[in-house]
Design a protein around this motif. Structure first.
Motif, mmCIF file in Angstrom:
data_model
loop_
_atom_site.group_PDB
_atom_site.id
_atom_site.type_symbol
_atom_site.label_atom_id
_atom_site.label_comp_id
_atom_site.label_asym_id
_atom_site.label_seq_id
_atom_site.Cartn_x
_atom_site.Cartn_y
_atom_site.Cartn_z
ATOM 1 N N GLU A 1 0.849 -1.185 0.000
ATOM 2 C CA GLU A 1 0.000 0.000 0.000
ATOM 3 C C GLU A 1 0.885 1.235 0.000
ATOM 4 N N GLU A 2 0.900 1.923 -1.124
ATOM 5 C CA GLU A 2 1.710 3.127 -1.231
ATOM 6 C C GLU A 2 0.788 4.342 -1.309
ATOM 7 N N PRO A 3 0.880 5.249 -0.347
ATOM 8 C CA PRO A 3 0.030 6.434 -0.403
ATOM 9 C C PRO A 3 0.310 7.249 -1.654
ATOM 10 N N GLU A 4 -0.750 7.821 -2.188
ATOM 11 C CA GLU A 4 -0.583 8.626 -3.396
ATOM 12 C C GLU A 4 0.300 9.828 -3.091
ATOM 13 N N ARG B 1 1.880 10.480 -8.977
ATOM 14 C CA ARG B 1 1.164 11.342 -9.937
ATOM 15 C C ARG B 1 2.027 11.612 -11.160
ATOM 16 N N GLU B 2 3.336 11.731 -10.955
ATOM 17 C CA GLU B 2 4.239 11.930 -12.092
ATOM 18 C C GLU B 2 4.252 10.701 -12.988
ATOM 19 N N ASP C 1 1.072 10.851 -14.966
ATOM 20 C CA ASP C 1 1.151 11.884 -16.003
ATOM 21 C C ASP C 1 1.986 11.404 -17.190
ATOM 22 N N ARG C 2 3.109 10.769 -16.927
ATOM 23 C CA ARG C 2 3.973 10.273 -18.007
ATOM 24 C C ARG C 2 3.302 9.134 -18.762
ATOM 25 N N TYR C 3 2.557 8.307 -18.046
ATOM 26 C CA TYR C 3 1.837 7.187 -18.663
ATOM 27 C C TYR C 3 0.778 7.714 -19.622
#
Length: 320
Positions: free
Chosen positions: A194-197, A202-203, A206-208
């Motif tokens: 579980e990795e907090p946003e 977000r980067e 965005d790149r995806y």
């Protein structure tokens, strides 16, 4: 008449705050948003019919979860599990080949839009809503599934679970041990992280998005983890490893401007809705992709290739 109306108003006021939490609970049990919504309605009908006998010995939240769990267990009788393609067989070996016909007679696992839940609940319960975990829960018998969710997600005490299921505390502890062991067998550890946003995630998203919209496969190469997996219900084919996933994408992502990506979230994870431009210039819904992002890279892509899924996310099926 006035007493009944007052009782109903009180019931709605007291129980309505738990509706979205109960939706998450039923979704974990069923793996289907559509069925979970129906069962939440059934839970509230049962709760209303029994409300006159509610004596407050347990909290209202516990009482509602007890009714919801029994409702789910009844619904699961005789039901087949809801899988993802990776739960039905090994990875496919011909990424460039066209997909075979979609399989519509399998009750596929569905994604859960974060928008259907309270934001605070999503943050608190994100780990227990991850798509890989919900898929893994489907491998458990219904009562084992209930034990694990009640103990590990809702933090019920073993005697409380035993009372609900009409069994012994020892049986609950044994069932929980077997359920945990089974989960360890069927779900990748990285999918349960579980990795907090944060800014890094977000980067990555965005790149995806930019990589797909610009048909920039070089950027995608840098984003995908070596062991990345791609699956696309309702198709049985799925691919494992960045080499095969990129071969699959290279055969289909060609021209800048033919894809449009809309950011969303599902199962507490980043997600995107993909639209494809048709010959008439209209972008039509193609899929909702739920991403597993770990350590700054994409570890798994689960693309639900059904335009109807977009409706559950409150998105249009087509856009100019």
């Amino acid at each position: 008449m006035s007493t009944t109306t007052a009782d109903r108003d009180e019931f709605v006021r007291l129980t309505d705050p738990y509706r979205r939490e109960l939706l998450a609970h039923c979704y974990r049990m069923l793996g289907s948003v559509d069925e979970a919504e129906d069962l939440v309605q059934e839970t509230y009908l049962r709760a209303w019919r029994s409300y006159g006998g509610y004596e407050g010995r347990a909290s209202l939240r516990t009482w509602l979860h007890r009714i919801a769990t029994n409702t789910c267990l009844t619904a699961l009788e005789g039901r087949a599990r809801r899988p993802l393609p990776s739960g039905l067989g090994g990875p496919s070996q011909a990424p460039e080949e066209p997909l075979t016909a979609s399989v519509t007679d399998i009750p596929w696992l569905q994604p859960l839009p974060d928008a259907l839940l309270d934001p605070a609940s999503v943050v608190a319960a994100r780990g227990s809503l991850r798509l890989a975990l919900v898929a893994a829960l489907q491998h458990l018998p219904a009562r084992q599934r209930a034990v694990l969710i009640l103990r590990d997600v809702l933090a019920w005490r073993a005697p409380e679970v035993a009372a609900l299921l009409g069994t012994s505390t020892a049986a609950v502890k044994s069932s929980l041990q077997r359920a945990r062991a089974r989960l360890d067998e069927v779900v990748p550890d990285e999918d349960l992280v579980e990795e907090p946003e944060g800014t890094a995630d977000r980067e990555v998203l965005d790149r995806y998005v930019a990589a797909f919209e610009n048909a920039d496969l070089d950027t995608l190469i840098g984003l995908l983890r070596d062991g990345v997996e791609l699956e696309m219900p309702p198709y049985l084919e799925w691919y494992s490893g960045s080499k095969d996933v990129l071969r699959f994408l290279r055969a289909r992502v060609h021209e800048k401007g033919t894809l449009r990506m809309v950011r969303t979230r599902a199962n507490g994870q980043p997600a995107v809705a993909m639209y494809v431009r048709d010959a008439d210039g209209v972008f039509r819904g193609h899929s909702v992709q739920v991403l597993t992002v770990a350590a700054g890279s994409v570890a798994r892509i689960t693309a639900f290739l059904d335009p109807d899924v977009l409706v559950r996310f409150g998105l249009p099926k087509e856009t100019p």
